[in-house]
Scaffold this active site. Structure first.
Site, short mmCIF file in Angstrom:
data_model
loop_
_atom_site.label_atom_id
_atom_site.label_comp_id
_atom_site.label_asym_id
_atom_site.label_seq_id
_atom_site.Cartn_x
_atom_site.Cartn_y
_atom_site.Cartn_z
N GLY A 1 61.51 30.10 148.10
CA GLY A 1 61.11 31.59 148.79
C GLY A 1 59.63 31.45 148.81
O GLY A 1 58.57 30.40 148.44
N TYR B 1 66.64 49.51 146.55
CA TYR B 1 65.90 48.43 146.26
C TYR B 1 64.80 48.52 145.07
O TYR B 1 64.88 47.88 144.08
CB TYR B 1 65.22 47.70 147.44
CG TYR B 1 64.02 46.70 147.12
CD1 TYR B 1 64.29 45.65 146.73
CD2 TYR B 1 62.67 47.16 147.44
CE1 TYR B 1 63.43 44.44 146.27
CE2 TYR B 1 61.65 45.92 146.91
CZ TYR B 1 62.01 44.93 146.52
OH TYR B 1 61.02 43.80 146.20
N ASP C 1 72.14 30.43 142.08
CA ASP C 1 72.38 31.75 142.83
C ASP C 1 72.40 32.88 141.58
O ASP C 1 73.02 32.78 140.88
CB ASP C 1 73.78 31.67 143.45
CG ASP C 1 74.23 32.92 144.31
OD1 ASP C 1 73.39 33.77 144.09
OD2 ASP C 1 75.07 33.00 144.93
N LYS D 1 64.69 47.33 141.28
CA LYS D 1 63.76 46.29 140.77
C LYS D 1 63.29 47.08 139.40
O LYS D 1 62.85 46.29 138.62
CB LYS D 1 62.55 46.22 141.71
CG LYS D 1 62.97 45.14 142.80
CD LYS D 1 63.36 43.78 142.33
CE LYS D 1 62.04 43.26 142.04
NZ LYS D 1 62.15 41.70 141.71
#
Length: 279
Positions: A14, A128, A39, A132
């Protein structure tokens, strides 16, 4: 000769993970896992892959970050952004290894108009952000020595970001626009790597810490700055200016976005004696 510290980076393919792997490769023994190799959604794979390894620190830079996708995939967001980080924290606790978990400015609702501190209530307004925030809590419950790093508007050379999309559009179109009433701080991936370095080997520093460049801007100001840099560097674009739109006009957005998420870094500065540079 002293052995190099062994660091594992999850999410090494990333934008941030690739920068961390590159920055630390010179003086650390780095093992990086991309999404294809590890994953987050496969919890048993996480344990079976990481359990046999010997390492001093693990940095989790992986997450499900598509804000609108998360809004309609709540369970998947929870699994990747909260359950997987908790398992990583547990594995590090069992190995007595340092664990650093990357979180986000989207844990805040955006109601403030001055930089958020680590002590401010985290009240996310999107799935989201909620996932988080849940990840932060899960990590710290599983491993009291863990370090949770909140970052904002991350950009760097390894993966395209918001500013890359604007510049690409400006190559072929005379008019480009960006949201003018949403504010935070663009943060360079290499700066995050440098800022994190002294903390990786300081186990007395734990809990939540804001790690971002200083300053603030809107998406429109950020885009205009990038466009100006291109023109000044002899990389002309058809568009010369970035027009303003409001967040409310973005009808293609599914999830709500906080309008102000500038992260204050005074806690980091007090701990390390150094201040992040302006964005």
């Amino acid at each position: 000769m002293q052995a190099k510290p062994k660091i594992v980076i999850v999410g090494a393919g990333g934008r941030l993970g690739a920068a961390l792997a590159r920055e630390y490769a010179s003086d650390c023994d780095v093992t990086g896992f991309t999404h294809a190799e590890l994953d987050l959604g496969q919890l048993e794979q996480l344990r079976s892959t990481l359990a046999p390894l010997s390492f001093d620190a693990l940095i989790n830079a992986a997450a499900l970050t598509n804000v609108d996708y998360c809004e309609t995939h709540r369970d998947e967001a929870r699994r990747l952004n909260a359950e997987a980080p908790r398992l990583l924290a547990q594995i590090c606790r069992e190995k007595d290894a340092r664990f650093a978990h990357v979180s986000t400015d989207y844990v805040f609702d955006g109601s403030k108009r001055e930089p958020y501190t680590e002590e401010d209530p985290a009240e996310a307004i999107s799935v989201y952000g909620e996932s988080k925030r849940a990840g932060e809590l899960e990590v710290l419950e599983a491993n009291e020595r863990a370090l949770v790093l909140r970052v904002s508007w991350v950009f760097g050379p390894d993966r395209p970001s918001f500013v890359d999309a604007i510049l690409q559009k400006a190559r072929t179109e005379e008019e480009v626009t960006a949201v003018a009433d949403k504010f935070s701080t663009p943060t360079y991936t290499s700066d995050i790597a440098s800022l994190l370095r002294p903390l990786l080997h300081s186990p007395e520093v734990n809990g939540i810490l804001h790690l971002a460049n200083r300053g603030a801007c809107s998406w429109q100001e950020y885009a205009q700055w990038a466009l100006d840099c291109c023109h000044e560097s002899g990389l002309p674009r058809r568009a010369k200016t970035v027009g303003a739109v409001s967040l409310g006009e973005m009808k293609n957005f599914i999830a709500r976005r906080p309008v102000y998420t500038v992260l204050g870094t005074k806690k980091y500065e007090a701990l390390t004696g150094q201040a992040p540079r302006e964005w």
